[in-house]
Design a protein around this motif. Structure first.
Motif, PDB file in Angstrom:
ATOM      1  N   ALA A  85      -2.929   0.135  -3.546  1.00 37.37           N
ATOM      2  CA  ALA A  85      -3.961   1.055  -3.070  1.00 37.37           C
ATOM      3  C   ALA A  85      -3.239   2.254  -2.468  1.00 37.37           C
ATOM      4  O   ALA A  85      -2.055   2.174  -2.119  1.00 37.37           O
ATOM      5  CB  ALA A  85      -4.880   0.408  -2.041  1.00 37.37           C
ATOM      6  N   ILE A  86      -3.968   3.369  -2.352  1.00 43.46           N
ATOM      7  CA  ILE A  86      -3.370   4.627  -1.892  1.00 43.46           C
ATOM      8  C   ILE A  86      -4.106   5.123  -0.652  1.00 43.46           C
ATOM      9  O   ILE A  86      -5.333   5.044  -0.567  1.00 43.46           O
ATOM     10  CB  ILE A  86      -3.448   5.716  -2.989  1.00 43.46           C
ATOM     11  CG1 ILE A  86      -2.762   5.240  -4.280  1.00 43.46           C
ATOM     12  CG2 ILE A  86      -2.870   7.045  -2.506  1.00 43.46           C
ATOM     13  CD1 ILE A  86      -1.282   5.080  -4.186  1.00 43.46           C
ATOM     14  N   ILE A  97       0.851  -1.192   0.000  1.00 42.34           N
ATOM     15  CA  ILE A  97       0.000   0.000   0.000  1.00 42.34           C
ATOM     16  C   ILE A  97       0.887   1.242   0.000  1.00 42.34           C
ATOM     17  O   ILE A  97       2.030   1.209   0.472  1.00 42.34           O
ATOM     18  CB  ILE A  97      -0.961  -0.006   1.214  1.00 42.34           C
ATOM     19  CG1 ILE A  97      -2.181   0.883   0.976  1.00 42.34           C
ATOM     20  CG2 ILE A  97      -0.261   0.353   2.497  1.00 42.34           C
ATOM     21  CD1 ILE A  97      -3.342   0.585   1.908  1.00 42.34           C
ATOM     22  N   GLY A  98       0.391   2.334  -0.572  1.00 44.00           N
ATOM     23  CA  GLY A  98       1.151   3.577  -0.648  1.00 44.00           C
ATOM     24  C   GLY A  98       0.507   4.673   0.182  1.00 44.00           C
ATOM     25  O   GLY A  98      -0.714   4.850   0.145  1.00 44.00           O
ATOM     26  N   LEU A 149       4.767   1.730   1.063  1.00 42.18           N
ATOM     27  CA  LEU A 149       5.512   2.798   0.404  1.00 42.18           C
ATOM     28  C   LEU A 149       5.031   4.133   0.966  1.00 42.18           C
ATOM     29  O   LEU A 149       3.828   4.359   1.069  1.00 42.18           O
ATOM     30  CB  LEU A 149       5.276   2.780  -1.109  1.00 42.18           C
ATOM     31  CG  LEU A 149       5.750   1.547  -1.878  1.00 42.18           C
ATOM     32  CD1 LEU A 149       5.176   1.560  -3.283  1.00 42.18           C
ATOM     33  CD2 LEU A 149       7.273   1.511  -1.923  1.00 42.18           C
ATOM     34  N   ILE A 150       5.965   5.005   1.322  1.00 43.09           N
ATOM     35  CA  ILE A 150       5.612   6.327   1.839  1.00 43.09           C
ATOM     36  C   ILE A 150       6.310   7.388   1.016  1.00 43.09           C
ATOM     37  O   ILE A 150       7.528   7.329   0.822  1.00 43.09           O
ATOM     38  CB  ILE A 150       6.027   6.492   3.318  1.00 43.09           C
ATOM     39  CG1 ILE A 150       5.358   5.437   4.205  1.00 43.09           C
ATOM     40  CG2 ILE A 150       5.669   7.890   3.819  1.00 43.09           C
ATOM     41  CD1 ILE A 150       5.819   5.461   5.655  1.00 43.09           C
ATOM     42  N   GLU A 151       5.542   8.344   0.513  1.00 42.79           N
ATOM     43  CA  GLU A 151       6.141   9.555  -0.057  1.00 42.79           C
ATOM     44  C   GLU A 151       5.814  10.698   0.896  1.00 42.79           C
ATOM     45  O   GLU A 151       4.656  11.078   1.042  1.00 42.79           O
ATOM     46  CB  GLU A 151       5.623   9.860  -1.453  1.00 42.79           C
ATOM     47  CG  GLU A 151       6.254  11.151  -1.976  1.00 42.79           C
ATOM     48  CD  GLU A 151       6.238  11.275  -3.486  1.00 42.79           C
ATOM     49  OE1 GLU A 151       7.173  10.784  -4.125  1.00 42.79           O
ATOM     50  OE2 GLU A 151       5.273  11.854  -4.003  1.00 42.79           O
ATOM     51  N   SER A 152       6.827  11.232   1.528  1.00 46.02           N
ATOM     52  CA  SER A 152       6.638  12.294   2.518  1.00 46.02           C
ATOM     53  C   SER A 152       6.819  13.649   1.840  1.00 46.02           C
ATOM     54  O   SER A 152       7.928  14.019   1.449  1.00 46.02           O
ATOM     55  CB  SER A 152       7.644  12.123   3.660  1.00 46.02           C
ATOM     56  OG  SER A 152       7.377  13.039   4.692  1.00 46.02           O
ATOM     57  N   LEU A 153       5.713  14.366   1.682  1.00 44.22           N
ATOM     58  CA  LEU A 153       5.718  15.655   0.999  1.00 44.22           C
ATOM     59  C   LEU A 153       6.116  16.772   1.959  1.00 44.22           C
ATOM     60  O   LEU A 153       6.011  16.635   3.174  1.00 44.22           O
ATOM     61  CB  LEU A 153       4.321  15.952   0.436  1.00 44.22           C
ATOM     62  CG  LEU A 153       3.754  14.923  -0.550  1.00 44.22           C
ATOM     63  CD1 LEU A 153       2.330  15.301  -0.936  1.00 44.22           C
ATOM     64  CD2 LEU A 153       4.634  14.809  -1.790  1.00 44.22           C
TER      65      LEU A 153
END
Length: 231
Positions: A78-79, A4-5, A39-43
């Motif tokens: 999935a997000i 999952i993202g 998965l992590i995208e840290s903005l």
């Protein structure tokens, strides 16, 4: 397990909470050595905070769409959007990716519906409390929301942005929310929805005068259902 993202960084404090909740739940439901395929995208939240104009929201929506696409391309099935307020861009994000995007308010609304909670109060940042994008999702699950008390909106918003999102939990904030929740109970609320991912820092989720629906925790549980193929 399915990967999952998470679109995170909004704030970093809430992203930390998501990571912990998701991994503890996976561990509890599988084995003591398991961890979540995540998965992590840290903005950078600074240019995304306290948006007000249509132009600002359009720019922020573009940032979130790009992030969701990168997570999908990296293998997310999935997000999650790790911020209540950013669900304002939910429909545009859904249209931009081919994987499911799990809506935090739908997860909360489904839990309230299952529990038979019909009337609730919503606490969150200004746009979550006053705009319809979050409220209408709860209403769709048969929940009647008390109108926001305008005298409280500014102070709640200030605590969220100036304290909680910076990782500070004060006794003053704890007292403020304890009083607010008591007043909400007296106004007829059967439960309180935490529509801000950092509010559990100053609100006792498990022991309060009213049942507390912690959106972050419930969203994490929905994510784990997906990871384990149960959602």
């Amino acid at each position: 397990m399915r990967k999952i993202g998470l679109i995170g960084g909004m704030s970093w404090v809430s992203t930390r909470t998501y990571y912990e909740h998701i991994n503890r739940l996976v561990q509890g439901r599988t084995s003591t050595l398991s961890s979540a395929p995540l998965l992590i995208e840290s903005l950078d939240f600074a240019p995304l905070a306290r948006l007000s104009t249509a132009e600002e929201w359009a720019r922020a929506t573009g940032v979130l769409i790009d992030s969701a696409r990168r997570l999908e391309q990296a293998g997310a099935t999935a997000i999650l959007i790790g911020a209540n307020s950013m669900h304002r861009a939910y429909d545009d994000i859904v249209a931009a990716v081919s994987v499911p995007v799990i809506h935090i308010a739908d997860a909360v609304g489904a839990r309230m519906e299952a529990n038979g909670t019909k009337t609730a109060a919503l606490i969150g940042s200004r746009n979550v409390m006053l705009e319809t994008f979050y409220r209408k999702r709860l209403v769709a699950h048969g929940v009647t929301l008390l109108p926001p008390v305008m005298d409280n909106v500014d102070e709640i918003d200030r605590i969220i942005y100036e304290e909680l999102m910076q990782g500070r939990a004060t006794r003053s904030a704890e007292r403020t929310f304890k009083t607010l929740i008591t007043n909400m109970s007296q106004a007829g609320a059967q439960g309180v929805v935490l529509g801000c991912t950092e509010l559990d820092m100053v609100i006792d989720v498990d022991a309060n005068v009213l049942p507390i629906y912690d959106g972050t925790r419930i969203h994490a549980e929905a994510a784990v259902d997906w990871i384990l193929g149960e959602g």
